[in-house]
Design an enzyme around this catalytic site. Sequence first.
Site, mmCIF file in Angstrom:
data_model
loop_
_atom_site.group_PDB
_atom_site.id
_atom_site.type_symbol
_atom_site.label_atom_id
_atom_site.label_comp_id
_atom_site.label_asym_id
_atom_site.label_seq_id
_atom_site.Cartn_x
_atom_site.Cartn_y
_atom_site.Cartn_z
ATOM 1 N N ASP A 52 -7.284 -6.582 2.780
ATOM 2 C CA ASP A 52 -8.309 -5.741 2.169
ATOM 3 C C ASP A 52 -9.203 -6.579 1.263
ATOM 4 O O ASP A 52 -10.442 -6.500 1.310
ATOM 5 C CB ASP A 52 -7.622 -4.619 1.385
ATOM 6 C CG ASP A 52 -8.584 -3.521 0.959
ATOM 7 O OD1 ASP A 52 -9.763 -3.565 1.358
ATOM 8 O OD2 ASP A 52 -8.155 -2.614 0.229
ATOM 9 N N TYR A 102 0.861 -1.175 0.000
ATOM 10 C CA TYR A 102 0.000 0.000 0.000
ATOM 11 C C TYR A 102 0.898 1.226 0.000
ATOM 12 O O TYR A 102 1.458 1.601 1.024
ATOM 13 C CB TYR A 102 -0.939 -0.001 1.204
ATOM 14 C CG TYR A 102 -2.285 -0.593 0.884
ATOM 15 C CD1 TYR A 102 -3.449 0.155 0.975
ATOM 16 C CD2 TYR A 102 -2.387 -1.906 0.441
ATOM 17 C CE1 TYR A 102 -4.676 -0.397 0.663
ATOM 18 C CE2 TYR A 102 -3.600 -2.459 0.121
ATOM 19 C CZ TYR A 102 -4.747 -1.708 0.233
ATOM 20 O OH TYR A 102 -5.963 -2.245 -0.088
ATOM 21 N N LYS A 120 2.162 -15.120 0.591
ATOM 22 C CA LYS A 120 2.607 -15.569 -0.721
ATOM 23 C C LYS A 120 4.118 -15.771 -0.696
ATOM 24 O O LYS A 120 4.861 -15.335 -1.581
ATOM 25 C CB LYS A 120 2.204 -14.551 -1.800
ATOM 26 C CG LYS A 120 2.244 -15.104 -3.227
ATOM 27 C CD LYS A 120 1.276 -16.251 -3.451
ATOM 28 C CE LYS A 120 1.315 -16.688 -4.916
ATOM 29 N NZ LYS A 120 0.529 -17.915 -5.142
ATOM 30 N N ASP A 153 -3.962 -17.526 -2.814
ATOM 31 C CA ASP A 153 -4.885 -18.093 -3.792
ATOM 32 C C ASP A 153 -5.641 -19.282 -3.207
ATOM 33 O O ASP A 153 -6.863 -19.400 -3.377
ATOM 34 C CB ASP A 153 -4.157 -18.477 -5.083
ATOM 35 C CG ASP A 153 -2.770 -19.064 -4.847
ATOM 36 O OD1 ASP A 153 -2.331 -19.108 -3.686
ATOM 37 O OD2 ASP A 153 -2.134 -19.473 -5.838
ATOM 38 N N ASP A 209 -13.301 -8.086 2.198
ATOM 39 C CA ASP A 209 -14.459 -7.755 1.361
ATOM 40 C C ASP A 209 -15.104 -9.025 0.816
ATOM 41 O O ASP A 209 -16.341 -9.133 0.737
ATOM 42 C CB ASP A 209 -14.042 -6.845 0.209
ATOM 43 C CG ASP A 209 -13.863 -5.401 0.644
ATOM 44 O OD1 ASP A 209 -13.996 -5.121 1.847
ATOM 45 O OD2 ASP A 209 -13.589 -4.545 -0.215
#
Length: 357
Positions: free
Chosen positions: A244, A134, A187, A220, A248
């Site tokens: 984030d 970010y 990851k 993933d 959602d």
Amino acid sequence: MGAYAIGLLSGDGIGPEITASVVEVLGAAQRHSGSALLRWVRLPMGQTAIARYGEALPAFVKETLRECSGWIMGPHDSASYPPELRHERNPSAELRHGFDLYANIRPNRSIAGIASVARQADLVIVRENTEGFYADRNLFGGDGEWHVTPDVVVTAGVFTRKASERIAHAAFREAVRRRKLVSIVHKANVIKRGYGLFLDCCYEVARQYPEVRVNDYHIDAASALLVRRAEEFDVIVTTNLFGDILSDLAGELVGSIGLAPSLNAGSDYAMAQAAHGSAPDIAGRNAANPAGLLLSAALLLDWLGDRHADRRLRELGDVTERAVYAAIRDGVRTADLGGTATTAEFTAAVTARLGES
């Protein structure tokens, strides 16, 4: 002890309507409990502040918030701000950065009576809130992105031991209160050094919580499993960008992001902020769903209760949360949930159930 000062930033779009709902419900909850725990400190933010002060978040607002115990932020509509202000951090990012609100806590649970993909989910996503990929939160100066040629952009992703360890502690503390399982999402198989550091730090912290089980997933795989078997997750800890996205996704899986609460918390301050946006298309129409912000306010009260060792605050938050879920369970729903209730009618329904809670 005197009343706790709570900053109230109504924001843009539906913000004034849903923050008014919070004030009404928490006011009624205090009357039911026979206490006056909260004192509202109303401050301008967003379009209201721009019109009067030329800034979306004036400096005096940030200084006033330092004198508050915590605050509630309505949604903002940064895309509608004047062009010269759009390159700046939006109000919520500015407060998260300025007050070091390093943990974003996002509970997601299936709700009786709400159609959902995940029908038995009850999980919390604990998102690192200050770095990662970010750009607006990575560097002391600059925005963390470089346009090195007209056709090439380089973006910095920052991973530190300090941030990784403290968000891991936040997640494990949450798990101790729940079903005692933490899932680390990363990851590290591809971004070996950055996510490798994050993963290693989480496992190092895990050794301090022997009562909590721990596993880890690549982002993933975690996304697929969240859709297929959300009920198997308890607490997910992850980095800024992944958190984030996953939060959602989880919000929609349990029915609607309009129901999703969120708390941005640091060591000294916390900010309640619903996960959804400002919905300018329905602003002023008495159609907004205040449930997400009401549940966010309940999270803030629980955090304040822990910080100040004041069970009255925790009880106030618990009563509020149960009244929201009771209203929804009883079929009182706004249009986004397939119902016909107005913002005012939903607020009244929650208020009426406070005594039952």
